[in-house]
Structure formats: C-alpha cells, structure tokens
Design an enzyme around this catalytic site. Structure first.
Site, PDB file in Angstrom:
ATOM      1  N   LYS A 105      10.028   5.282  -6.514  1.00 34.89           N
ATOM      2  CA  LYS A 105       9.015   5.092  -7.551  1.00 34.89           C
ATOM      3  C   LYS A 105       9.202   6.134  -8.655  1.00 34.89           C
ATOM      4  O   LYS A 105       9.486   7.290  -8.342  1.00 34.89           O
ATOM      5  CB  LYS A 105       7.612   5.271  -6.952  1.00 34.89           C
ATOM      6  CG  LYS A 105       7.266   4.353  -5.798  1.00 34.89           C
ATOM      7  CD  LYS A 105       5.934   4.778  -5.204  1.00 34.89           C
ATOM      8  CE  LYS A 105       5.612   4.030  -3.932  1.00 34.89           C
ATOM      9  NZ  LYS A 105       4.391   4.526  -3.273  1.00 34.89           N
ATOM     10  N   LEU A 116       0.820  -1.203   0.000  1.00 38.13           N
ATOM     11  CA  LEU A 116       0.000   0.000   0.000  1.00 38.13           C
ATOM     12  C   LEU A 116       0.854   1.252   0.000  1.00 38.13           C
ATOM     13  O   LEU A 116       1.806   1.361   0.776  1.00 38.13           O
ATOM     14  CB  LEU A 116      -0.887   0.014   1.244  1.00 38.13           C
ATOM     15  CG  LEU A 116      -1.885  -1.137   1.375  1.00 38.13           C
ATOM     16  CD1 LEU A 116      -1.898  -1.660   2.789  1.00 38.13           C
ATOM     17  CD2 LEU A 116      -3.268  -0.699   0.953  1.00 38.13           C
ATOM     18  N   ASP A 117       0.513   2.179  -0.858  1.00 42.58           N
ATOM     19  CA  ASP A 117       1.082   3.516  -0.783  1.00 42.58           C
ATOM     20  C   ASP A 117       0.489   4.215   0.443  1.00 42.58           C
ATOM     21  O   ASP A 117      -0.544   3.795   0.979  1.00 42.58           O
ATOM     22  CB  ASP A 117       0.737   4.275  -2.068  1.00 42.58           C
ATOM     23  CG  ASP A 117       1.232   5.699  -2.064  1.00 42.58           C
ATOM     24  OD1 ASP A 117       2.411   5.917  -1.723  1.00 42.58           O
ATOM     25  OD2 ASP A 117       0.435   6.593  -2.375  1.00 42.58           O
ATOM     26  N   PHE A 118       1.132   5.275   0.910  1.00 43.62           N
ATOM     27  CA  PHE A 118       0.661   6.006   2.088  1.00 43.62           C
ATOM     28  C   PHE A 118      -0.154   7.235   1.686  1.00 43.62           C
ATOM     29  O   PHE A 118      -1.362   7.271   1.865  1.00 43.62           O
ATOM     30  CB  PHE A 118       1.870   6.410   2.943  1.00 43.62           C
ATOM     31  CG  PHE A 118       1.526   7.082   4.241  1.00 43.62           C
ATOM     32  CD1 PHE A 118       1.176   6.325   5.349  1.00 43.62           C
ATOM     33  CD2 PHE A 118       1.563   8.464   4.360  1.00 43.62           C
ATOM     34  CE1 PHE A 118       0.857   6.931   6.559  1.00 43.62           C
ATOM     35  CE2 PHE A 118       1.257   9.093   5.563  1.00 43.62           C
ATOM     36  CZ  PHE A 118       0.901   8.316   6.665  1.00 43.62           C
ATOM     37  N   ASP A 119       0.502   8.229   1.096  1.00 45.97           N
ATOM     38  CA  ASP A 119      -0.157   9.480   0.735  1.00 45.97           C
ATOM     39  C   ASP A 119      -1.200   9.266  -0.355  1.00 45.97           C
ATOM     40  O   ASP A 119      -0.888   8.727  -1.422  1.00 45.97           O
ATOM     41  CB  ASP A 119       0.867  10.506   0.240  1.00 45.97           C
ATOM     42  CG  ASP A 119       1.861  10.896   1.316  1.00 45.97           C
ATOM     43  OD1 ASP A 119       1.520  11.723   2.154  1.00 45.97           O
ATOM     44  OD2 ASP A 119       2.980  10.337   1.308  1.00 45.97           O
TER      45      ASP A 119
END
Length: 218
Positions: A140, A9-12
């Site tokens: 990324k 999962l990405d955060f922002d």
C-alpha cells in the site's frame, strides 16, 4: 448503487488495536540507535507504511536489515500482550459472515504476527483469506495487495469495499478501483487528506456501522 459482496479489512488500527506495541517498538529502536525517543506524532504519521521504507527514511545511516531486526525483536516479544480487538469488531465480523459477505485481511504486517492476532482472538473463522507483507513485492498504496486479494476471493473491484484507518489504505483502494471506508476509531486524518484525491468514499465511527453502510448498496 451496485451491490457489494466483498469486504477487505486492514489489520493494524482497523480490526486490531496495535498502536501501543507499534509505538513502543519504534521508541525501543530509536533509543537503541540514538539514545533518544521521538514524538508519538512523528511515529503515528508513519502508520500504514511498510516498515523497511520507514526505517530507511528515519534511520538512513543504519543498515536497514539490522534496524528491522532490532524493531521486530522487541515487537515479537511484546506483541501478544499489547494488542486487543477494537470494540464491536468481532460482532461485526460474525455478522458479515452470517450475511454471506466474502472477507479478506489486506495488511502491510508480516504473516506471523497477523496470524498471531487472528488466533488470539478467535476471528479466523470469519476471515476467508489474508494478504500480508510477505505475499507482495509492492505494498500500500500500490494496488497490488488488493488486486491479489480480489483474485484469491474471486471478487470484482466494483463489488468490494476496503476498510482501513490510514490514507495508505484509502489510496490503495482508489488505485484498485475499490470503494474506500475510513474507520474513525483509530487515527485522525487531516482535513486536507480527507478532501484530497484519495479521500475516503465513506467514514464510519464504530464497527457496527459497516453493516448498515453495506446494506445501502443492496
């Protein structure tokens, strides 16, 4: 379809709504150096890109170490008050853990504020590992962050999905050989991005849809 056992999962913009603190941090930085704000559209277009890279591009005449500190000083002072979990995210994380999925945060954010958000909303028990901007030399859309996370979790790319809100996330997933899932509650990629070579394998409109999607791989 091959079973999936790992969710990255990405955060922002994916689990945490940090848009306002990011936009405000950029506007503070622009005002500091130029005396003018810039359009939110211009700022949003940089979301998901490492901070240093963006600063070199948008303020090329300012020493990047100096501009980073101006940005991060405001960000640190306001981060805790301006962030919130997206609706349904905590329930989604709880359900992933209940069903035995391995979970990892893969973010271009620094570790300090990532942990701050995780701790504020009590989601640490549902996250098995984190890879932040502090952990990798490349970011990324290079696959290095995902590959590092897969190694941490002992997971295979073919059995993993990457959930994110930007095309940087989607391209990173493609480069790592991981199934990509774009969330529809944050940014809105263009039609060209969605249909391009890094376009997502799946799109979900709300957090609970991820569980249903994963079940189609069983």
């Amino acid at each position: 379809m091959r079973k999936k056992d790992t969710v990255l999962l990405d955060f922002d913009g994916t689990i945490m709504d940090t848009n306002r603190v990011i936009i405000n941090s950029w506007q503070h930085t622009f005002m500091h150096y130029t005396g003018e704000k810039r359009s939110e559209e211009e700022i949003i277009a940089t979301f998901g890109e490492p901070l240093e890279k963006t600063l070199k591009k948008v303020l090329p005449d300012v020493p990047v170490g100096e501009s980073i500190e101006v940005y991060r000083s405001y960000h640190r002072d306001n981060f805790g008050e301006m962030i919130k979990l997206f609706p349904g995210v905590k329930d989604m994380l709880e359900e992933l853990k209940k069903r035995g999925y391995k979970t990892g945060l893969v973010t271009s954010r620094l570790a300090f504020t990532t942990r701050q958000g995780v701790e504020k909303y009590g989601i640490g028990p549902y996250i098995d590992a984190m890879v932040t901007a502090d952990d990798t030399e490349k970011h990324k859309p290079d696959p290095e962050p995902i590959m590092m996370m897969l190694e941490k979790l002992g997971s295979a790319a073919s059995r993993s999905v990457m959930v994110g809100d930007t095309m940087f996330d989607m391209e990173c997933a493609k480069n790592a050989g991981v199934t990509s899932v774009l969330v529809g509650w944050a940014l809105a990629p263009t039609k060209e991005e969605l249909e391009g070579p890094a376009g997502p394998d799946h799109i979900i409109g709300e957090a609970g849809e991820l569980i249903s999607l994963l079940e189609t791989y069983r």
